[in-house]
Design a protein around this motif. Structure first.
Motif, PDB file in Angstrom:
ATOM      1  N   PRO A 112      -1.482 -12.994   4.925  1.00 50.98           N
ATOM      2  CA  PRO A 112      -1.432 -13.350   3.507  1.00 50.98           C
ATOM      3  C   PRO A 112      -0.815 -14.710   3.234  1.00 50.98           C
ATOM      4  O   PRO A 112      -1.149 -15.357   2.248  1.00 50.98           O
ATOM      5  CB  PRO A 112      -0.582 -12.226   2.896  1.00 50.98           C
ATOM      6  CG  PRO A 112      -0.729 -11.075   3.839  1.00 50.98           C
ATOM      7  CD  PRO A 112      -0.840 -11.697   5.194  1.00 50.98           C
ATOM      8  N   GLY A 113       0.067 -15.162   4.108  1.00 48.28           N
ATOM      9  CA  GLY A 113       0.732 -16.426   3.857  1.00 48.28           C
ATOM     10  C   GLY A 113       0.017 -17.633   4.416  1.00 48.28           C
ATOM     11  O   GLY A 113       0.426 -18.766   4.186  1.00 48.28           O
ATOM     12  N   GLU A 132      -5.300  -9.485  -4.043  1.00 53.64           N
ATOM     13  CA  GLU A 132      -4.860 -10.858  -4.268  1.00 53.64           C
ATOM     14  C   GLU A 132      -3.961 -11.357  -3.146  1.00 53.64           C
ATOM     15  O   GLU A 132      -3.899 -12.556  -2.871  1.00 53.64           O
ATOM     16  CB  GLU A 132      -4.129 -10.943  -5.608  1.00 53.64           C
ATOM     17  CG  GLU A 132      -5.047 -10.746  -6.815  1.00 53.64           C
ATOM     18  CD  GLU A 132      -4.286 -10.655  -8.128  1.00 53.64           C
ATOM     19  OE1 GLU A 132      -4.927 -10.782  -9.189  1.00 53.64           O
ATOM     20  OE2 GLU A 132      -3.054 -10.436  -8.092  1.00 53.64           O
ATOM     21  N   LYS A 133      -3.272 -10.425  -2.480  1.00 54.92           N
ATOM     22  CA  LYS A 133      -2.393 -10.786  -1.368  1.00 54.92           C
ATOM     23  C   LYS A 133      -3.128 -10.834  -0.038  1.00 54.92           C
ATOM     24  O   LYS A 133      -2.516 -11.040   1.015  1.00 54.92           O
ATOM     25  CB  LYS A 133      -1.234  -9.786  -1.275  1.00 54.92           C
ATOM     26  CG  LYS A 133      -0.228  -9.920  -2.417  1.00 54.92           C
ATOM     27  CD  LYS A 133       0.954  -8.980  -2.213  1.00 54.92           C
ATOM     28  CE  LYS A 133       2.012  -9.176  -3.289  1.00 54.92           C
ATOM     29  NZ  LYS A 133       3.181  -8.281  -3.081  1.00 54.92           N
ATOM     30  N   ARG A 135      -4.941  -8.315   1.362  1.00 53.32           N
ATOM     31  CA  ARG A 135      -5.024  -7.029   2.048  1.00 53.32           C
ATOM     32  C   ARG A 135      -6.359  -6.348   1.766  1.00 53.32           C
ATOM     33  O   ARG A 135      -6.893  -6.460   0.661  1.00 53.32           O
ATOM     34  CB  ARG A 135      -3.889  -6.113   1.598  1.00 53.32           C
ATOM     35  CG  ARG A 135      -2.506  -6.664   1.873  1.00 53.32           C
ATOM     36  CD  ARG A 135      -1.447  -5.926   1.082  1.00 53.32           C
ATOM     37  NE  ARG A 135      -0.124  -6.497   1.304  1.00 53.32           N
ATOM     38  CZ  ARG A 135       0.909  -6.339   0.486  1.00 53.32           C
ATOM     39  NH1 ARG A 135       0.759  -5.619  -0.626  1.00 53.32           N
ATOM     40  NH2 ARG A 135       2.067  -6.888   0.757  1.00 53.32           N
ATOM     41  N   ARG A 193      -3.601  -6.128  -6.956  1.00 53.88           N
ATOM     42  CA  ARG A 193      -2.531  -6.960  -6.392  1.00 53.88           C
ATOM     43  C   ARG A 193      -2.624  -7.021  -4.876  1.00 53.88           C
ATOM     44  O   ARG A 193      -2.417  -8.083  -4.275  1.00 53.88           O
ATOM     45  CB  ARG A 193      -1.168  -6.395  -6.819  1.00 53.88           C
ATOM     46  CG  ARG A 193       0.012  -7.261  -6.396  1.00 53.88           C
ATOM     47  CD  ARG A 193      -0.120  -8.662  -6.943  1.00 53.88           C
ATOM     48  NE  ARG A 193       1.047  -9.487  -6.605  1.00 53.88           N
ATOM     49  CZ  ARG A 193       1.013 -10.812  -6.557  1.00 53.88           C
ATOM     50  NH1 ARG A 193      -0.107 -11.463  -6.823  1.00 53.88           N
ATOM     51  NH2 ARG A 193       2.111 -11.474  -6.262  1.00 53.88           N
ATOM     52  N   HIS A 194      -2.944  -5.894  -4.246  1.00 50.56           N
ATOM     53  CA  HIS A 194      -3.148  -5.896  -2.789  1.00 50.56           C
ATOM     54  C   HIS A 194      -4.254  -6.873  -2.407  1.00 50.56           C
ATOM     55  O   HIS A 194      -4.129  -7.634  -1.438  1.00 50.56           O
ATOM     56  CB  HIS A 194      -3.522  -4.489  -2.298  1.00 50.56           C
ATOM     57  CG  HIS A 194      -2.374  -3.526  -2.259  1.00 50.56           C
ATOM     58  ND1 HIS A 194      -1.110  -3.874  -1.844  1.00 50.56           N
ATOM     59  CD2 HIS A 194      -2.326  -2.189  -2.538  1.00 50.56           C
ATOM     60  CE1 HIS A 194      -0.316  -2.817  -1.897  1.00 50.56           C
ATOM     61  NE2 HIS A 194      -1.026  -1.792  -2.314  1.00 50.56           N
ATOM     62  N   GLN A 244     -11.797 -11.353  -0.712  1.00 52.31           N
ATOM     63  CA  GLN A 244     -10.983 -10.185  -1.028  1.00 52.31           C
ATOM     64  C   GLN A 244     -11.891  -8.964  -0.920  1.00 52.31           C
ATOM     65  O   GLN A 244     -12.877  -8.855  -1.639  1.00 52.31           O
ATOM     66  CB  GLN A 244     -10.406 -10.295  -2.435  1.00 52.31           C
ATOM     67  CG  GLN A 244      -9.466 -11.484  -2.613  1.00 52.31           C
ATOM     68  CD  GLN A 244      -9.008 -11.638  -4.053  1.00 52.31           C
ATOM     69  OE1 GLN A 244      -9.248 -10.777  -4.900  1.00 52.31           O
ATOM     70  NE2 GLN A 244      -8.342 -12.747  -4.346  1.00 52.31           N
ATOM     71  N   THR A 290      -2.641 -20.051   4.168  1.00 53.83           N
ATOM     72  CA  THR A 290      -3.601 -20.522   3.167  1.00 53.83           C
ATOM     73  C   THR A 290      -4.060 -21.954   3.419  1.00 53.83           C
ATOM     74  O   THR A 290      -4.745 -22.539   2.580  1.00 53.83           O
ATOM     75  CB  THR A 290      -2.983 -20.438   1.764  1.00 53.83           C
ATOM     76  OG1 THR A 290      -1.788 -21.233   1.730  1.00 53.83           O
ATOM     77  CG2 THR A 290      -2.642 -19.008   1.386  1.00 53.83           C
TER      78      THR A 290
END
Length: 243
Positions: free
Chosen positions: A6-7, A141-142, A144, A138-139, A65, A9
């Motif tokens: 997730p981090g 968007e992160k 997942r 939200r998952h 996503q 980018t």
């Protein structure tokens, strides 16, 4: 290839993993339970499951996503024991089968380094989160993958309908259906080798001709909400089409 965390980018990292442009930012993929069986008659075929997980990993690495709904047709115990049973009871058994398939896919994805959450429409906190729309979004968007289990949580509704419903709720831009042998057909090719394959279909064609693509409730949901992209293809092509 390693899935993006997730981090991660950076543009360079993204281009290295998947150099082609992203067609859809958010996609819901519906897999039939049969898609996990491989060449078997029932159960889950580990090499097939691993192959699907590998393709999903590539899709996530490309920046898409991805949410997934899985059917429950792999369970021979469910398929062989519901004949003559009350429809509601049989449907609840099928919902539990989708949870088994969802957990299996989650395990396979996590072995590939893909962050995954299973959300169930039936409460079973020890193994899955309860379905909460905002949490699911939200998952996504992160970065997942979210697997929606237990259909809609109600009998008399198929997992096809659950997929259409969840797709609307998460505001997906594409809706893909992956089935054993594909279902963009007049009839199932396993039963009729002369079944006609359609290159394109609109919703009214499916409903008027009673085609075996998805159940009519699912088709109607997609039609009334003007899904931008809907397609029924084989499991091996479904994840690739998401990219």
């Amino acid at each position: 290839m390693k899935a993006a965390g997730p981090g991660d980018t950076s543009a360079t990292a993204h281009e290295r993993r998947w150099p082609h442009p992203i067609r859809y930012k958010r996609v819901l993929l519906k897999l039939s339970g049969e898609a996990l069986m491989g060449d078997g008659k029932y159960g889950i075929h580990p090499p097939t499951l691993n192959g699907i997980a590998s393709e999903v990993m590539d899709v996530v690495a490309s920046g898409v996503q991805l949410a997934i709904v899985i059917g429950g047709a792999t369970s021979s115990r469910v398929a062989g024991s519901t004949e003559g049973m009350d429809r509601a009871s049989a449907d609840y058994m099928g919902m539990l089968a989708t949870c088994i398939n969802s957990m299996a896919l989650q395990d396979a994805l996590e072995k590939h380094g893909v962050y995954t959450r299973v959300q169930s429409a039936i409460k079973m906190e020890q193994i899955a989160e309860p379905y909460i729309r905002r949490r699911a979004v939200r998952h996504l968007e992160k970065g997942r993958v979210v697997i929606f289990a237990a259909g809609t949580g109600n009998p008399y509704f198929t997992t096809d309908t659950a997929a259409s419903l969840r797709a609307m709720e998460i505001k997906r831009r594409g809706h893909l259906e992956g089935h054993q042998g594909g279902r963009h057909l007049q009839r199932r090719p396993q039963k009729d080798p002369k079944a006609r394959r359609y290159k394109t279909l609109n919703y009214m064609d499916v409903l008027k001709q009673n085609l075996n693509v998805m159940d009519s409730t699912a088709i109607s949901l997609c039609m009334t909400t003007s899904c931008r992209s809907w397609s029924s293809i084989s499991p091996s092509r479904a994840t690739s089409a998401a990219r």
